[in-house]
Design an enzyme around this catalytic site. Structure first.
Site, PDB file in Angstrom:
ATOM      1  N   SER A 110     -28.278   1.062  27.389  1.00 25.18           N
ATOM      2  CA  SER A 110     -27.836   2.321  26.788  1.00 25.18           C
ATOM      3  C   SER A 110     -26.392   2.238  26.304  1.00 25.18           C
ATOM      4  O   SER A 110     -25.578   1.485  26.854  1.00 25.18           O
ATOM      5  CB  SER A 110     -27.953   3.434  27.831  1.00 25.18           C
ATOM      6  N   HIS A 112     -24.385   4.244  27.039  1.00 27.71           N
ATOM      7  CA  HIS A 112     -23.545   4.767  28.123  1.00 27.71           C
ATOM      8  C   HIS A 112     -22.904   3.658  28.964  1.00 27.71           C
ATOM      9  O   HIS A 112     -22.046   3.941  29.804  1.00 27.71           O
ATOM     10  CB  HIS A 112     -24.325   5.789  28.941  1.00 27.71           C
ATOM     11  N   TYR A 135     -25.502   6.675  35.717  1.00 29.25           N
ATOM     12  CA  TYR A 135     -26.576   6.137  34.872  1.00 29.25           C
ATOM     13  C   TYR A 135     -26.065   4.941  34.062  1.00 29.25           C
ATOM     14  O   TYR A 135     -26.700   3.875  34.021  1.00 29.25           O
ATOM     15  CB  TYR A 135     -27.076   7.269  33.965  1.00 29.25           C
ATOM     16  N   LYS A 139     -27.025   0.801  34.142  1.00 24.31           N
ATOM     17  CA  LYS A 139     -27.391  -0.027  32.983  1.00 24.31           C
ATOM     18  C   LYS A 139     -26.502  -1.271  32.901  1.00 24.31           C
ATOM     19  O   LYS A 139     -26.928  -2.317  32.420  1.00 24.31           O
ATOM     20  CB  LYS A 139     -27.313   0.786  31.690  1.00 24.31           C
ATOM     21  N   SER A 164     -29.095   6.915  20.317  1.00 19.03           N
ATOM     22  CA  SER A 164     -29.863   8.148  20.538  1.00 19.03           C
ATOM     23  C   SER A 164     -31.189   7.997  19.811  1.00 19.03           C
ATOM     24  O   SER A 164     -31.246   8.168  18.586  1.00 19.03           O
ATOM     25  CB  SER A 164     -29.109   9.354  19.973  1.00 19.03           C
ATOM     26  N   ARG A 173     -22.292  13.517  16.628  1.00 22.17           N
ATOM     27  CA  ARG A 173     -22.258  12.202  17.276  1.00 22.17           C
ATOM     28  C   ARG A 173     -23.487  11.378  16.892  1.00 22.17           C
ATOM     29  O   ARG A 173     -23.404  10.175  16.651  1.00 22.17           O
ATOM     30  CB  ARG A 173     -22.175  12.392  18.802  1.00 22.17           C
TER      31      ARG A 173
HETATM   32  C1  15L Z   1     -29.340   7.777  26.660  1.00 23.65           C
HETATM   33  O1  15L Z   1     -29.156   6.703  27.236  1.00 23.65           O
HETATM   34  C2  15L Z   1     -30.357   8.747  27.135  1.00 23.65           C
HETATM   35  O2  15L Z   1     -31.492   8.106  27.683  1.00 23.65           O
HETATM   36  C3  15L Z   1     -30.767   9.747  26.068  1.00 23.65           C
HETATM   37  O3  15L Z   1     -31.417  10.836  26.700  1.00 23.65           O
HETATM   38  C4  15L Z   1     -29.567  10.240  25.256  1.00 23.65           C
HETATM   39  O4  15L Z   1     -28.704  10.982  26.052  1.00 23.65           O
HETATM   40  C5  15L Z   1     -28.839   9.059  24.672  1.00 23.65           C
HETATM   41  O5  15L Z   1     -28.476   8.137  25.670  1.00 23.65           O
HETATM   42  C6  15L Z   1     -27.588   9.462  23.901  1.00 23.65           C
HETATM   43  O6  15L Z   1     -26.498   9.031  24.263  1.00 23.65           O
HETATM   44  O7  15L Z   1     -27.714  10.211  22.940  1.00 23.65           O
END
Ligand code: 15L
Length: 269
Positions: A110, A112, A135, A139, A164, A173
C-alpha cells in the site's frame, strides 16, 4: 496462460470488482475469503480460508500456480486484527507457497508504507518507508517478508504499493493515487508473464498526470497503465470545489491515514 490463480481477499470491494476481469488471466480462479463465495462464475472455484490459519491457507494455495494476495486488513485499525491478518496471515501465505512450488505472488502492499512523505515529493522505489499507520507498518513487514523469501528461497513477488484502487477517483488526492481495476489486472498479467520477475517494488497507480510516483526502475515489467484520473477532474472539482490545503488529505501522500490516532479494540467500525 495461468492454470490456477488464487485470489485472496475475494470478498473485499477490490476483490469483488476485479473477479470478472481475471477470467482473461487464468483458466481457473480460486476465489478465497473468510466466508464461502456462492455466486461463482464458470471459471471460479471457492476455497474459504482464514488467513491466520496455516491449514486453511495451505488448502487455499494447494495446486495454484500464481497468487494475487489482496487478503488481510485493508485500513487502519487496532493492532491485534492487523497482526493476525497482515503479519501472521502473510507468513502463512509465504510458507504455503514454499510448500507448493513457489508460485509467483502479487502482494498488495500500500501507499501507506510511504504515507508520511509529502505530496510535493516524487518517490521512486528506493524511497525510505515512512508508514502513516499501524496498517502501513504491517505492509512494511509484508514487503520485508517478500524480500526475505526472495533472497533465501528465490520466491518471486511483485510488491505493488497500491494507491487508491476504486471505480473512479473521488477527491483531489485520488487524482494522484487512483489505480483503475483494468490497470491493476494488466499489472498482474505483466507480473505473471515477464520472464524474470524478481521482487520489484512498484507503485500501483494509473497513468495519472498528477502521480506522486516514478516507476521507471520497474520498466522491465512492461506494464503500461492506460487510465488517467485527470479524466475525472471535472467530477472531482464539482464534488470538492475548495479543498483545504492544510487538511492532512492534501499534505501527505497517505492523506487522512496520517491523522488517525492509535485505535484500540472496540473503537473501530
Ligand atoms: C489503502 O491501502 C486502503 O486499502 C484503501 O482502502 C484506501 O484507503 C487506499 O489505501 C488509499 O490510500 O486511498
Amino acid at each position: 496462460m495461468i492454470k490456477k490463480l488464487l485470489l485472496t481477499g475475494a470478498t473485499g470491494s477490490m476483490g469483488t470488482a476485479i473477479r470478472p476481469l481475471l477470467a482473461a488471466l487464468a483458466e481457473t480462479v480460486v476465489v478465497s475469503g473468510r466466508r464461502d463465495i456462492t455466486d461463482l462464475m464458470p471459471h471460479e472455484e471457492s476455497r474459504k480460508a482464514s488467513l491466520d490459519s496455516a491449514d486453511d491457507v495451505l488448502r487455499a494455495v494447494d495446486g495454484c500456480d500464481a497468487i494475487i494476495h489482496l487478503g488481510g486488513y485493508s485500513v487502519e485499525g487496532p493492532f491485534h486484527p492487523i497482526m493476525q491478518a497482515n503479519i501472521l496471515g502473510l507468513y502463512n501465505i509465504y510458507e504455503a507457497a514454499r510448500a507448493n512450488g513457489m508460485p509467483r505472488i502479487l502482494f498488495a502492499s500500500s501507499n501507506h508504507v510511504v504515507g508520511y512523505h509529502p505530496q510535493a515529493e516524487v518517490l521512486d522505489n528506493t524511497a525510505l518507508p515512512r508508514p502513516d499507520s499501524l496498517y502501513g507498518v504491517s505492509k512494511v513487514f509484508g514487503e520485508a517478508l517478500a524480500r526475505f523469501y526472495f533472497e533465501k528461497f528465490g520466491q518471486q513477488t511483485a510488491i505493488l504499493r497500491i494507491g487508491s484502487c476504486f471505480d473512479k477517483p473521488v477527491d483531489h488526492r485520488m487524482l494522484s493515487t487512483w489505480l483503475s481495476y483494468r490497470d491493476f489486472v494488466a499489472f498482474a498479467r505483466a507480473a505473471f508473464t515477464v520472464p524474470v520477475l524478481g521482487c520489484p517494488i512498484v507503485y500501483g497507480a494509473s497513468a495519472n498526470d498528477r502521480s506522486f510516483w516514478d516507476n521507471s526502475k520497474s520498466n522491465y515489467l512492461g506494464w503500461q497503465p492506460q487510465d488517467n484520473a485527470e479524466a475525472y477532474l471535472a467530477e472531482v472539482l464539482q464534488a470538492v470545489p475548495n479543498p483545504d490545503p492544510n487538511d492532512p488529505l492534501h499534505l501527505f501522500q497517505g492523506g487522512k491515514f496520517t491523522d488517525i490516532p492509535i485505535l484500540k479494540e472496540g473503537n473501530h467500525d
